[in-house]
Enzyme design. Structure first.
Site, mmCIF file in Angstrom:
data_model
loop_
_atom_site.group_PDB
_atom_site.id
_atom_site.type_symbol
_atom_site.label_atom_id
_atom_site.label_comp_id
_atom_site.label_asym_id
_atom_site.label_seq_id
_atom_site.Cartn_x
_atom_site.Cartn_y
_atom_site.Cartn_z
ATOM 1 N N ASP A 135 36.325 27.886 23.978
ATOM 2 C CA ASP A 135 37.521 27.145 23.592
ATOM 3 C C ASP A 135 37.124 25.943 22.745
ATOM 4 O O ASP A 135 36.989 24.848 23.245
ATOM 5 C CB ASP A 135 38.258 26.696 24.853
ATOM 6 C CG ASP A 135 39.611 26.091 24.565
ATOM 7 O OD1 ASP A 135 40.165 26.347 23.480
ATOM 8 O OD2 ASP A 135 40.123 25.347 25.421
ATOM 9 N N GLU A 169 43.631 19.992 18.457
ATOM 10 C CA GLU A 169 44.493 20.906 19.210
ATOM 11 C C GLU A 169 44.570 20.517 20.681
ATOM 12 O O GLU A 169 45.627 20.640 21.310
ATOM 13 C CB GLU A 169 43.977 22.345 19.067
ATOM 14 C CG GLU A 169 44.883 23.407 19.668
ATOM 15 C CD GLU A 169 44.618 23.695 21.137
ATOM 16 O OE1 GLU A 169 45.452 24.381 21.769
ATOM 17 O OE2 GLU A 169 43.581 23.227 21.672
ATOM 18 N N GLU A 194 42.288 31.460 19.614
ATOM 19 C CA GLU A 194 42.057 30.939 20.956
ATOM 20 C C GLU A 194 41.298 31.991 21.766
ATOM 21 O O GLU A 194 41.251 33.170 21.388
ATOM 22 C CB GLU A 194 43.392 30.625 21.626
ATOM 23 C CG GLU A 194 44.037 29.328 21.170
ATOM 24 C CD GLU A 194 43.294 28.102 21.672
ATOM 25 O OE1 GLU A 194 43.135 27.933 22.887
ATOM 26 O OE2 GLU A 194 42.854 27.306 20.815
#
Length: 410
Positions: A135, A169, A194
């Site tokens: 991530d 983000e 993602e």
């Protein structure tokens, strides 16, 4: 309700994973061959601290990604992410077809400076570990190598491929929102990188997110000698947190969790200031309005009348509900995965991401196309090494199909 919708979609698409279609043998072979090279690049990115507030780290990751994109023939531009740190990256490549494809990933992580040194990239068995490995640095690497495979194959059957790398983000993309919304409207399909879900899935629905901020002003006083002369901001904040803890609505999928509370720095002083923050997630946008109204009504009931209470709701990502257009795009992805004898799971998540902004702009969007792993936002964050080849192949083939022009419901 979201789980039922996703379960229905999985049943509807179940047959696609067993597709007998033949894979692109050359593309698959290269996807398998680039795994060591991809892991090396992933390790370099993971070993750079690039928390959302780390200007130096974000720009270092951006420079590394930009260099790779330039090798692939992309025109690379940078854009301010103010008030956030770092520079957003937009890279474009024009082809000879008709489909305009946008790939989006983010460079920031949730980890503080020093984390990479304390917990560097490492491989243990079938897994690779490190801060931000899935991530979303794994998503960036999957995108770069899918594009590399397409360049090597001579694929030009697309109008434009754009790669957008976001610096903020993890805190709601407030420094990138306008750029994302403008860019996505210039494309026909958006693919968000993602992390892939642990069960080898993609994401077809997301909750919206927001933050509740509270500030309580009181009056300082000596806690042992003149406590009644003070106005205890900590007590009022605690009272508000307790009575506002019921803002959620399980039936509608709304959650409100108080996560940060701060007040005072000495035990013998009545605190004159207290702050608190809460995380809010909603499945339907009107729940933001309902929570905002309930905050105003409930917070008016104070424990300490002389305290000054200020509470506000900051809306982040909108919800990304399940839709026919997303289902159709997921079906195409599952058809491609079926070429490898694999089947994607289709999942809903409480996590929010840039996919919601792209979906809200009216562009067909599929999310969760990055590397597969787990332990997101924890010291044990990991990536499944063997997920790299099939995920690179999946993204490359999706770009091929989208570049040619997909027929999707609107």
């Amino acid at each position: 309700m979201a789980r039922k919708l996703v379960a229905g979609a999985v049943m509807a698409l179940a047959g696609l994973g067993a597709s007998a279609q033949t894979p692109d043998a050359a593309l698959l072979k290269r996807a398998e061959q680039v795994k060591p090279e991809a892991l090396k690049l992933l390790g370099r990115m993971v070993n750079i601290d690039s928390g959302t507030f780390s200007e130096k780290g974000l720009n270092a990751v951006g420079a590394l990604a930009s260099a790779e994109l330039k090798k692939l023939g992309f025109k690379v531009e940078t854009f301010s992410a103010a008030p956030a740190a770092g520079k957003n990256i937009v890279a474009t490549l024009n082809g000879k077809g008709k489909g305009r494809v946008l790939l989006v990933a983010h460079m920031d992580t949730v980890y503080a400076d020093g984390t990479a040194k304390a917990n560097p990239f490492r491989i243990e068995g079938s897994r690779a570990y490190g801060p931000g490995i899935m991530d979303d640095k794994g998503g960036i690497v999957v995108a770069l190598y899918a594009l590399k495979l397409l360049k090597e194959s001579g694929f030009r059957d697309f109008a434009r491929i754009t790669v957008l790398l976001n610096t903020n983000e993890e805190t709601g993309s407030h420094g990138s929102r306008e750029l994302i919304e403008k860019t996505v409207k210039e494309h026909d399909v958006a693919l968000n990188l993602e992390p892939g879900r642990a069960a080898d899935g993609v994401v077809i629905a997301r909750k919206g997110s927001g933050e509740i901020g509270m500030e309580v002003q009181g009056k300082a006083a000596h806690a042992g000698v003149a406590a009644k002369q003070g106005v205890n901001a900590a007590m009022e904040a605690a009272h508000q947190v307790i009575q506002l803890s019921e803002l959620g609505n399980e039936e509608k999928g709304t959650t409100v969790n108080w996560t940060v509370l701060k007040s005072g720095d000495r035990s013998n002083v009545i605190p004159d200031l207290a702050t608190a923050q809460a995380d809010i997630r909603v499945s339907v946008p009107e729940e933001f309005d309902r929570v905002e109204q309930d905050i105003a009504r409930i917070s008016s009931k104070q424990l300490i009348k002389d305290a000054k209470v200020s509470i506000h709701l900051r809306r982040g990502f909108p919800p990304m509900p399940q839709s026919p257009v997303t289902d159709a795009l997921a079906a195409k992805a599952n058809e491609i995965y079926g070429e490898l004898g694999r089947k994607l799971t289709l999942e809903s998540t409480g996590g929010a991401a840039d996919a919601s902004l792209m979906f809200a702009a009216g562009v067909p969007t599929l999310d969760g196309l990055g590397i597969v792993g787990g332990g997101i936002h924890t010291p044990g964050e990991y990536a499944e090494i063997e997920s790299i080849p099939p995920r690179v192949y999946l993204l490359a083939r999706l770009i091929q199909e989208a570049g040619k022009g997909l027929q999707l419901p609107r």
